[in-house]
Write an enzyme that holds these catalytic residues in place. Structure first.
Site, short mmCIF file in Angstrom:
data_model
loop_
_atom_site.label_atom_id
_atom_site.label_comp_id
_atom_site.label_asym_id
_atom_site.label_seq_id
_atom_site.Cartn_x
_atom_site.Cartn_y
_atom_site.Cartn_z
CE1 TYR A 241 31.09 125.23 -5.16
CE2 TYR A 241 30.77 126.74 -3.33
CZ TYR A 241 31.61 126.09 -4.21
OH TYR A 241 32.97 126.30 -4.13
CE LYS B 176 33.30 122.90 -3.32
NZ LYS B 176 34.52 122.22 -3.83
CB SER C 259 32.77 126.60 -0.07
OG SER C 259 32.10 127.84 -0.09
#
Lengths: 328, 328
Positions: free
Chosen positions: A147, A151, A123
């Site tokens: 997050y 990732k 992402s």
């Protein structure tokens, strides 16, 4: 060939499975079997010309992953993740699902043997900190949310498993995907879909960031194109760098609202209430909004068309089902 | 203040403990207790003016880590690692020790409460792939060996635990440390120490890379300076980027041999046999040999003096003990 989709009940996973069912082929070869795994039972895509196994359970469960990714698997798509706002709110859960989960899926692919293609959805949230105006293929990853950090760690795992020959790995740093159908999820970027989807459903919605805030976006259509293309890539073309910034587009929330007004009228766009939420803004404002995706273009990843086309595709493909799902 | 060193039996850990014992202070405060942990029982530094707990066990053992890092701990130095050539040869062991280990130590520091200083030894091995001539603070990390990949993941963990306020974390990307005393270990870069140490012991040694191969190096003296300085840093000074490239120096193996000849004579330097080993060369040639350490200098990290001083310090401090250890 045998294909596995981990995270197959999510909206991208469903679209990917549907596309495989419609085409019947991947990387120039006929698909002979498809495994779908998620934490709820994924639906088999209608009309698939190959058998589909639907499995439910935890993404860190090795025994379950061994069933989803049996020996002879040629391609694994790993899309399962706890999304941004949830990974920020529930740190331990995010680390478990996004780091341990990715590692477990990689281990299952390694155990299956034969170095399958392995496509990982990273992402733009993996970027953060002080960033150049335009992010390039050489820009350092300094994630400023859990997050994104998870990732970025997943990318490093994919790259090292690929370098060692366990998988033919590629990580695609997906832009914010709009327009997500159905109900809002816990992605911090959810509003970028909601400001199109909710007005088209005749519902009011709140945009928690100002109109001038730009994001790097892409449609689900292009995201699926990219995932399929990634599974077909010659690993030699990737060289030492296994992560790719695909050619999305930069769009401000104001531009998205204007495109919506152009297609569905001012009344629709008027259903967007602009009301800042500092917690959301802090996360998404740290994500880069503009990329030079030169390397992805050289590698043959398709260019995302403008926002108006994204909205039209949503109306054509997803608005009806979403309306039905929402009981409208 | 209470201090813990994880990986305290290694040569840097021992030097760090000895320095704390000699100074009795860290970050301007008196050290009141020191915990040492490693997979073998670490030796307490002689003459420490504070109690020292010596613990042995696995770096992923949470119960053991809770004893090493009790509530009230003010600073944690995490140096434990499976080194580069071993992590390359034993993939699963490396991942377990270097990724799971770092996470377990961070969890223990988080559980201790009070957001202790957390200093993590990363490595220049975290860099790789196509690199600029001079690596800067903005250069992307694309590790090309498993040790480097695991260190890069450790950096991301440290940064995210720091961002969330669980620790006051800093990662120091250590250069190749020369001259390591004692016996060779399984670091791929071990020869950079051996070509000084072994001739000084009157022993022949093999340099597996050509004389023109340059490495980014630092002495153990400076490395310990940097670790202590890192534990004293104001986290606000670090901002979004928690990893630092400290100011080592670039030296080719030929320059190191020439400095050795200047200090110990041509006979000593003649004990180096130049005999390429492609497996070793593949790992170390991928590491960057030159850095612009501008940010570290601004943050007050001391500059490494030239190679001749490194060799003289080794002769003064470590050659005698090494000779005794080796039975020479």
């Amino acid at each position: 060939m045998r294909v596995a989709i981990i995270g197959a009940a999510g909206f991208l996973g469903r679209k990917l499975a549907a596309r495989l069912a419609a085409k019947g082929r991947l990387a120039g070869r006929r698909v002979e079997a498809l495994s779908l795994l998620d934490n709820v039972v994924p639906a088999a895509p209608p009309g698939a010309p190959f058998p589909v196994a639907c499995l439910a359970g935890d993404v860190t469960d090795s025994a379950l992953l061994a069933r989803a990714i049996p020996p002879g698997t040629d391609a694994v798509f790993h899309l399962a993740a706890v999304v941004s706002a949830q990974a920020e709110a529930e740190f331990d859960l995010g680390l478990r699902a996004n780091l341990d989960g990715t590692r477990a899926v990689l281990e299952a692919a390694r155990a299956a043997g034969g170095s399958p293609a392995f496509v990982f959805t990273s992402s733009v949230a993996a970027y953060g900190g002080p960033l150049p105006e335009v992010v390039g293929d050489d820009t350092i990853l300094t994630p400023q949310n859990s997050y994104g950090a998870q990732k970025a760690m997943g990318e490093l795992l994919v790259a090292d498993y690929a370098r060692r020959g366990f998988v033919r790995g590629v990580a695609i740093r997906l832009p914010t995907i709009i327009v997500r159908p159905g109900r809002p999820n816990r992605a911090a970027s959810g509003f970028a879909s909601a400001i199109v989807r909710e007005p088209l459903l005749g519902l009011d919605t709140v945009c928690p960031v100002p109109p001038e805030l730009a994001m790097w976006v892409a449609s689900p259509l292009l995201a699926v194109d990219w995932l399929l293309h990634a599974a077909s890539l010659d690993p030699a073309a990737l060289g030492a760098r296994r992560s790719v910034n695909p050619p999305g587009i930069s769009a401000s929330m104001g531009e998205i609202a204007a495109a919506l007004a152009g297609i569905a009228g001012n009344e629709a766009a008027g259903r967007i209430r602009w009301e800042r939420d500092p917690a959301i803004e802090r996360i998404v404002a740290a994500w880069p909004a503009r990329f030079d995706a030169a390397r992805a273009r050289e590698l043959g990843f398709a260019q995302q068309p403008p926002v108006a086309e994204i909205i039209r595709a949503f109306i054509a493909e997803d608005l009806g089902p979403t309306r039905a799902e929402r009981g409208l």
